[in-house]
Design an enzyme around this catalytic site. Structure first.
Site, short mmCIF file in Angstrom:
data_model
loop_
_atom_site.label_atom_id
_atom_site.label_comp_id
_atom_site.label_asym_id
_atom_site.label_seq_id
_atom_site.Cartn_x
_atom_site.Cartn_y
_atom_site.Cartn_z
N ASN A 178 24.05 -45.28 0.51
CA ASN A 178 24.81 -44.24 -0.17
C ASN A 178 26.20 -44.15 0.46
O ASN A 178 26.33 -44.18 1.69
CB ASN A 178 24.10 -42.89 -0.07
CG ASN A 178 22.85 -42.84 -0.93
OD1 ASN A 178 22.85 -43.35 -2.05
ND2 ASN A 178 21.80 -42.24 -0.42
N HIS B 57 23.41 -46.35 7.30
CA HIS B 57 21.96 -46.46 7.26
C HIS B 57 21.53 -47.07 5.94
O HIS B 57 22.07 -46.75 4.89
CB HIS B 57 21.27 -45.11 7.48
CG HIS B 57 21.81 -43.99 6.62
ND1 HIS B 57 22.97 -43.34 6.93
CD2 HIS B 57 21.35 -43.44 5.48
CE1 HIS B 57 23.20 -42.41 6.01
NE2 HIS B 57 22.24 -42.45 5.10
N HIS C 149 18.51 -47.37 3.40
CA HIS C 149 17.23 -46.80 3.00
C HIS C 149 16.30 -47.93 2.55
O HIS C 149 16.69 -48.76 1.72
CB HIS C 149 17.40 -45.84 1.82
CG HIS C 149 18.17 -44.59 2.12
ND1 HIS C 149 17.55 -43.39 2.40
CD2 HIS C 149 19.50 -44.35 2.17
CE1 HIS C 149 18.49 -42.46 2.59
NE2 HIS C 149 19.67 -43.01 2.46
N HIS D 102 26.63 -42.10 9.57
CA HIS D 102 26.35 -43.28 10.40
C HIS D 102 25.62 -44.23 9.47
O HIS D 102 24.59 -43.85 8.87
CB HIS D 102 25.48 -42.88 11.61
CG HIS D 102 25.07 -44.01 12.52
ND1 HIS D 102 25.28 -43.98 13.88
CD2 HIS D 102 24.44 -45.18 12.27
CE1 HIS D 102 24.80 -45.08 14.44
NE2 HIS D 102 24.27 -45.83 13.47
N HIS E 162 27.76 -47.52 16.26
CA HIS E 162 28.19 -46.63 15.19
C HIS E 162 29.15 -47.31 14.22
O HIS E 162 30.17 -47.88 14.61
CB HIS E 162 28.88 -45.37 15.76
CG HIS E 162 29.27 -44.41 14.68
ND1 HIS E 162 28.46 -43.37 14.27
CD2 HIS E 162 30.35 -44.35 13.88
CE1 HIS E 162 29.05 -42.72 13.29
NE2 HIS E 162 30.20 -43.30 13.03
P1 AMP Z 1 21.95 -40.18 3.00
O1 AMP Z 1 21.74 -39.03 2.07
O2 AMP Z 1 22.04 -41.51 2.33
O3 AMP Z 1 23.10 -39.92 3.95
O4 AMP Z 1 20.64 -40.28 3.87
C1 AMP Z 1 20.43 -39.54 5.02
C2 AMP Z 1 18.95 -39.46 5.20
O5 AMP Z 1 18.70 -39.06 6.53
C3 AMP Z 1 18.24 -38.46 4.29
O6 AMP Z 1 17.31 -39.15 3.46
C4 AMP Z 1 17.57 -37.49 5.27
O7 AMP Z 1 16.30 -37.09 4.84
C5 AMP Z 1 17.51 -38.32 6.53
N1 AMP Z 1 17.50 -37.58 7.78
C6 AMP Z 1 18.28 -36.54 8.14
N2 AMP Z 1 18.00 -36.14 9.39
C7 AMP Z 1 17.01 -36.96 9.84
C8 AMP Z 1 16.29 -37.06 11.06
N3 AMP Z 1 16.51 -36.23 12.11
N4 AMP Z 1 15.33 -38.01 11.17
C9 AMP Z 1 15.09 -38.85 10.14
N5 AMP Z 1 15.75 -38.81 8.97
C10 AMP Z 1 16.69 -37.88 8.82
ZN ZN Z 2 26.61 -42.72 14.88
#
Ligand code: AMP
Ligand code: ZN
Length: 118
Positions: free
Chosen positions: A89, A102, A104, A100, A46
């Site tokens: 983001n 991530h 894209h 957490h 994390h």
């Molecule tokens: P952000 O808006 O940059 O925080 O991106 C978070 C992303 O996580 C969004 O594009 C959501 O569609 C995606 N997301 C949320 N929940 C899940 C999930 N359970 N599995 C896969 N993607 C998810």
């Molecule tokens: Zn986490």
């Protein structure tokens, strides 16, 4: 962190469409895709967000970029005539919604504009 959505996905407690895994990263399909290819690459460990990254996190950041390339290669968009977009983001103005780290990975079609998701 048991209350973190992506920690729970990494642990396998919440299902995801995993497309790539390494010792340090997991990549899975975004549940609400903004492009034909929309995968999230996360560190297994994390980290809150890109603003919380410290110098010692360098290796896992490199692992995330290498994983993103592998995802793009597997999707057939990594060639010189295709391409993909990588986005972190940070904070509410960027609509960061999951705390957490991530990355894209977006692609699969010519993306609109230089900076938008799709
Ligand atoms: P952000 O808006 O940059 O925080 O991106 C978070 C992303 O996580 C969004 O594009 C959501 O569609 C995606 N997301 C949320 N929940 C899940 C999930 N359970 N599995 C896969 N993607 C998810
Ligand atoms: Zn986490």
């Amino acid at each position: 962190m048991t209350d973190c959505l992506f920690c729970r996905i990494v642990a396998g407690d919440i299902p995801s469409e995993t497309v790539h895994e390494t010792e340090t990263t997991v990549a899975f399909k975004d549940i609400n895709p903004a492009a034909p290819l929309h995968v999230l690459v996360v560190p297994r460990r994390h980290i809150d967000d890109a603003a919380a990254v410290a110098p010692e996190d360098g290796p896992v950041l490199a692992d995330m970029l290498v994983a993103a390339r592998a995802v793009a290669e597997a999707a057939g968009v990594a060639g010189p005539d295709r391409g993909y977009r990588l986005i972190f983001n940070v904070g509410p103005d960027a609509m960061n919604s999951v705390p957490h780290l991530h990355l894209h990975v977006l692609g699969g079609e010519p993306l609109k504009g230089h900076f938008a998701a799709a």
